[in-house]
Design a protein around this motif. Structure first.
Motif, PDB file in Angstrom:
ATOM      1  N   UNK A  83      63.782  42.928  77.962  1.00 38.40           N
ATOM      2  CA  UNK A  83      63.202  42.679  79.289  1.00 38.40           C
ATOM      3  C   UNK A  83      63.105  41.187  79.583  1.00 38.40           C
ATOM      4  N   UNK A  84      62.692  40.406  78.562  1.00 35.49           N
ATOM      5  CA  UNK A  84      62.577  38.963  78.755  1.00 35.49           C
ATOM      6  C   UNK A  84      63.946  38.343  78.998  1.00 35.49           C
ATOM      7  N   UNK A  85      64.948  38.819  78.250  1.00 33.41           N
ATOM      8  CA  UNK A  85      66.305  38.296  78.453  1.00 33.41           C
ATOM      9  C   UNK A  85      66.799  38.607  79.854  1.00 33.41           C
ATOM     10  N   UNK A  86      66.545  39.822  80.318  1.00 28.96           N
ATOM     11  CA  UNK A  86      66.958  40.208  81.661  1.00 28.96           C
ATOM     12  C   UNK A  86      66.261  39.364  82.714  1.00 28.96           C
ATOM     13  N   UNK A  87      64.951  39.129  82.522  1.00 29.51           N
ATOM     14  CA  UNK A  87      64.204  38.316  83.492  1.00 29.51           C
ATOM     15  C   UNK A  87      64.798  36.918  83.610  1.00 29.51           C
ATOM     16  N   UNK A  88      65.285  36.380  82.475  1.00 29.11           N
ATOM     17  CA  UNK A  88      65.874  35.047  82.497  1.00 29.11           C
ATOM     18  C   UNK A  88      67.225  34.981  83.168  1.00 29.11           C
ATOM     19  N   UNK A  89      67.834  36.134  83.408  1.00 27.47           N
ATOM     20  CA  UNK A  89      69.161  36.178  84.036  1.00 27.47           C
ATOM     21  C   UNK A  89      69.116  36.570  85.508  1.00 27.47           C
ATOM     22  N   UNK A  90      67.929  36.802  86.027  1.00 29.06           N
ATOM     23  CA  UNK A  90      67.802  37.177  87.438  1.00 29.06           C
ATOM     24  C   UNK A  90      68.243  36.010  88.319  1.00 29.06           C
TER      25      UNK A  90
ATOM     26  N   UNK B  53      60.632  37.884  90.151  1.00 36.01           N
ATOM     27  CA  UNK B  53      60.330  38.963  89.212  1.00 36.01           C
ATOM     28  C   UNK B  53      58.854  39.316  89.360  1.00 36.01           C
ATOM     29  N   UNK B  54      58.575  40.523  89.866  1.00 36.34           N
ATOM     30  CA  UNK B  54      57.188  40.936  90.116  1.00 36.34           C
ATOM     31  C   UNK B  54      56.653  41.863  89.020  1.00 36.34           C
ATOM     32  N   UNK B  55      57.532  42.342  88.151  1.00 33.77           N
ATOM     33  CA  UNK B  55      57.107  43.189  87.023  1.00 33.77           C
ATOM     34  C   UNK B  55      58.234  43.226  86.023  1.00 33.77           C
ATOM     35  N   UNK B  56      57.892  43.436  84.755  1.00 33.89           N
ATOM     36  CA  UNK B  56      58.921  43.595  83.735  1.00 33.89           C
ATOM     37  C   UNK B  56      58.404  44.464  82.605  1.00 33.89           C
ATOM     38  N   UNK B  57      59.343  45.029  81.851  1.00 30.18           N
ATOM     39  CA  UNK B  57      58.989  45.921  80.763  1.00 30.18           C
ATOM     40  C   UNK B  57      58.436  45.184  79.569  1.00 30.18           C
ATOM     41  N   UNK B  58      57.834  45.952  78.677  1.00 26.34           N
ATOM     42  CA  UNK B  58      57.300  45.386  77.445  1.00 26.34           C
ATOM     43  C   UNK B  58      58.435  45.142  76.466  1.00 26.34           C
TER      44      UNK B  58
ATOM     45  N   UNK C 210      60.980  45.623  73.796  1.00 24.70           N
ATOM     46  CA  UNK C 210      61.493  46.883  73.303  1.00 24.70           C
ATOM     47  C   UNK C 210      62.952  46.683  72.921  1.00 24.70           C
ATOM     48  N   UNK C 211      63.363  47.159  71.754  1.00 20.35           N
ATOM     49  CA  UNK C 211      64.755  46.977  71.353  1.00 20.35           C
ATOM     50  C   UNK C 211      65.695  47.878  72.118  1.00 20.35           C
ATOM     51  N   UNK C 212      66.737  47.336  72.660  1.00 21.01           N
ATOM     52  CA  UNK C 212      67.777  48.138  73.274  1.00 21.01           C
ATOM     53  C   UNK C 212      67.603  48.466  74.738  1.00 21.01           C
ATOM     54  N   UNK C 213      66.406  48.334  75.279  1.00 14.15           N
ATOM     55  CA  UNK C 213      66.187  48.680  76.685  1.00 14.15           C
ATOM     56  C   UNK C 213      65.167  47.747  77.305  1.00 14.15           C
ATOM     57  N   UNK C 214      65.388  47.387  78.557  1.00 14.31           N
ATOM     58  CA  UNK C 214      64.421  46.576  79.271  1.00 14.31           C
ATOM     59  C   UNK C 214      64.604  46.712  80.765  1.00 14.31           C
ATOM     60  N   UNK C 215      63.640  46.236  81.519  1.00 12.05           N
ATOM     61  CA  UNK C 215      63.757  46.277  82.973  1.00 12.05           C
ATOM     62  C   UNK C 215      62.916  45.186  83.612  1.00 12.05           C
ATOM     63  N   UNK C 216      63.247  44.880  84.846  1.00 13.42           N
ATOM     64  CA  UNK C 216      62.426  44.027  85.696  1.00 13.42           C
ATOM     65  C   UNK C 216      62.396  44.659  87.077  1.00 13.42           C
ATOM     66  N   UNK C 217      61.365  44.344  87.827  1.00 13.44           N
ATOM     67  CA  UNK C 217      61.320  44.692  89.249  1.00 13.44           C
ATOM     68  C   UNK C 217      61.351  43.376  90.001  1.00 13.44           C
ATOM     69  N   UNK C 218      62.315  43.248  90.902  1.00 12.75           N
ATOM     70  CA  UNK C 218      62.479  41.999  91.645  1.00 12.75           C
ATOM     71  C   UNK C 218      62.237  42.231  93.135  1.00 12.75           C
ATOM     72  N   UNK C 219      61.967  41.152  93.841  1.00 18.59           N
ATOM     73  CA  UNK C 219      61.732  41.238  95.287  1.00 18.59           C
ATOM     74  C   UNK C 219      62.281  39.966  95.932  1.00 18.59           C
ATOM     75  N   UNK C 220      63.122  40.144  96.919  1.00 17.28           N
ATOM     76  CA  UNK C 220      63.677  39.008  97.648  1.00 17.28           C
ATOM     77  C   UNK C 220      62.998  38.808  98.998  1.00 17.28           C
ATOM     78  N   UNK C 221      61.862  39.486  99.168  1.00 21.25           N
ATOM     79  CA  UNK C 221      61.161  39.428 100.442  1.00 21.25           C
ATOM     80  C   UNK C 221      61.521  40.559 101.367  1.00 21.25           C
ATOM     81  N   UNK C 222      62.497  41.367 100.940  1.00 17.89           N
ATOM     82  CA  UNK C 222      62.925  42.491 101.785  1.00 17.89           C
ATOM     83  C   UNK C 222      62.719  43.836 101.088  1.00 17.89           C
ATOM     84  N   UNK C 223      61.883  43.833 100.057  1.00 20.17           N
ATOM     85  CA  UNK C 223      61.589  45.082  99.366  1.00 20.17           C
ATOM     86  C   UNK C 223      61.884  45.010  97.886  1.00 20.17           C
TER      87      UNK C 223
END
Length: 422
Positions: free
Chosen positions: A288-295, A301-306, A308-321
């Motif tokens: 998740x941290x690696x993904x956040x650094x590549x946004x 980045x308004x949220x990101x996963x804990x 975790x090996x092998x899987x991660x996520x972030x929630x992003x917002x560009x002002x349009x949702x």
């Protein structure tokens, strides 16, 4: 599906296995999901992506169920060597060598009926350890249609054993991530004897349609005994009319049923699946941290996963949702490269193969779309990045398209940063 393999706990157990399968193979992947988590998830298998996809009616299925045709389940060609390796691990050998007794369907059903509060029963079914299941380990279960005077409800209990300290045991003891699973309440607690108990109040369907509620309790003891309780406010889980406002057991009732000593004795008689895996080997960093650094710039980045090996996520917002972006990182998938990256794959100058997909999301929510870039490097490292036009797979669309373009998703998937994660 052969009758012997039918599981009346429903598709949620399929999702659980799928989710866990993807996590166990994720070291191979997560849908979950689990399995097309078994939990794209689970077991997303947890889908994996998470095993909780199964519990809430839909893990981790979160991660890759949406990648049509891209999920490989345990037992497939690509997993046989991994399964053999897991089966020969010292922990798995010791667990599977534990003497197992016999658990009958009648004993399970009778115990469930005895432990429920006073009421009537209109149907029942179960499966014991003596039920043929094509040579694989099965989870004994009991299910009844129960009426406490407020309407019929399906109540089910399954028992099995997990590898103590293993990945599945760890996952089972956690509440799901709200970015993927719709639920009203979840509590995770450590009991006095060291057991972990999770009580979840969720829904049968990810979009909460029909008002069908699915409440559950998961108990994992320090010895790996696992008791899983499910209850619905309907006489059956899926495609059955709601018969009452709430399932019959509240949180305290779920806890009382799941922690009943009778179930632990049954669970102790079930052999651990020899394919059970311990926690995956340590990786070089958080996905998740690696993904956040590549946004890309311009996206917050308004949220990101804990971690975790092998899987991660972030929630992003560009002002349009808001837009959910998730990634699955698998170290070596050369054994299934031919199945996942066929003639239609693009090959980049460095030898990386790329497949792209755009289509609807897999969560049963109208308007959700999923864009995916699936890549594999010459050394077999597979990185799959997906973006949604919603802040969560269980939430309504917040925008017409995901916040990232397909080119941006490809740049993330092919970035050399993934090589540093080990």
């Amino acid at each position: 599906m052969p009758v012997a393999d039918h599981d009346p706990l429903g598709d949620e157990h399929f999702g659980e296995r799928l989710t866990d399968a993807l996590r166990d193979t994720g070291s191979t992947f997560r849908t979950d999901q689990a399995l097309l988590a078994a939990r794209g998830e689970l077991h997303g298998r947890r889908l994996r992506t998470r095993r909780w996809a199964a519990v809430a009616g839909g893990v981790a299925g979160v991660a890759l169920v949406g990648v049509a045709g891209a999920v490989l389940l345990p037992g497939g060609t690509g997993d046989r060597q991994r399964e053999a390796a897991a089966a020969t691990s010292p922990a798995a050998r010791a667990a599977s060598a534990t003497p197992a007794g016999s658990v009958t369907a009648d004993a399970l059903v009778g115990t469930l009926k005895k432990l429920l509060p006073r009421g009537s029963f209109s149907s029942q079914e179960g499966r014991g350890t003596d039920t043929p299941a094509a040579g694989r380990t099965v989870s004994p279960y009991a299910r009844v249609v129960y009426d406490d005077g407020r309407g019929e409800a399906s109540v089910a209990v399954s028992v099995n054993r997990l590898l103590p300290g293993g990945e599945e045991a760890r996952q089972t003891a956690q509440c799901p991530d709200g970015a993927f699973i719709a639920f009203d309440d979840c509590s995770a607690a450590k009991l006095a004897d060291g057991s972990a108990l999770v009580v979840l109040k969720g829904y049968e369907y990810p979009n909460r349609r029909g008002g069908t509620k699915l409440w559950s309790a998961e108990l994992v003891t320090p010895r790996g005994e696992h008791v899983s309780v499910r209850e619905w406010n309907a006489a059956a889980g899926k495609d059955s009319p709601v018969t009452r406002e709430q399932p019959p057991l509240d949180s305290a009732g779920l806890k009382a049923l799941a922690t009943a000593r009778e179930w632990r004795a049954f669970a102790a008689a079930v052999p651990v699946d020899p394919r059970a895996s311990a926690a995956p080997p340590a990786r070089g960093g958080s996905v998740s941290a690696a993904l956040a650094g590549l946004v890309p710039g311009g996206l917050k980045v308004v949220a990101k996963g804990t971690p975790d090996p092998g899987f991660g996520y972030v929630v992003v917002d560009d002002g349009r949702g808001r837009s959910l972006v998730q990634v699955n990182d698998q170290p070596d998938m050369r054994d299934v490269e031919g199945q996942l990256f066929g003639a239609g794959a693009e090959t980049l100058p460095d030898g990386t193969k790329v497949v792209t997909r755009q289509g609807p999301g897999e969560k049963g929510i109208d308007g959700i779309v999923m864009w995916t870039v699936d890549t594999i490097r010459p050394d077999g490292r597979r990185v799959v990045v997906s973006a949604f036009n919603s802040g969560g797979q269980n939430a309504p669309a917040t925008r017409k398209e995901p916040a990232l373009t397909m080119k941006q998703l490809e740049r993330i998937a092919t970035d050399p940063k993934w090589l540093s994660l080990g």
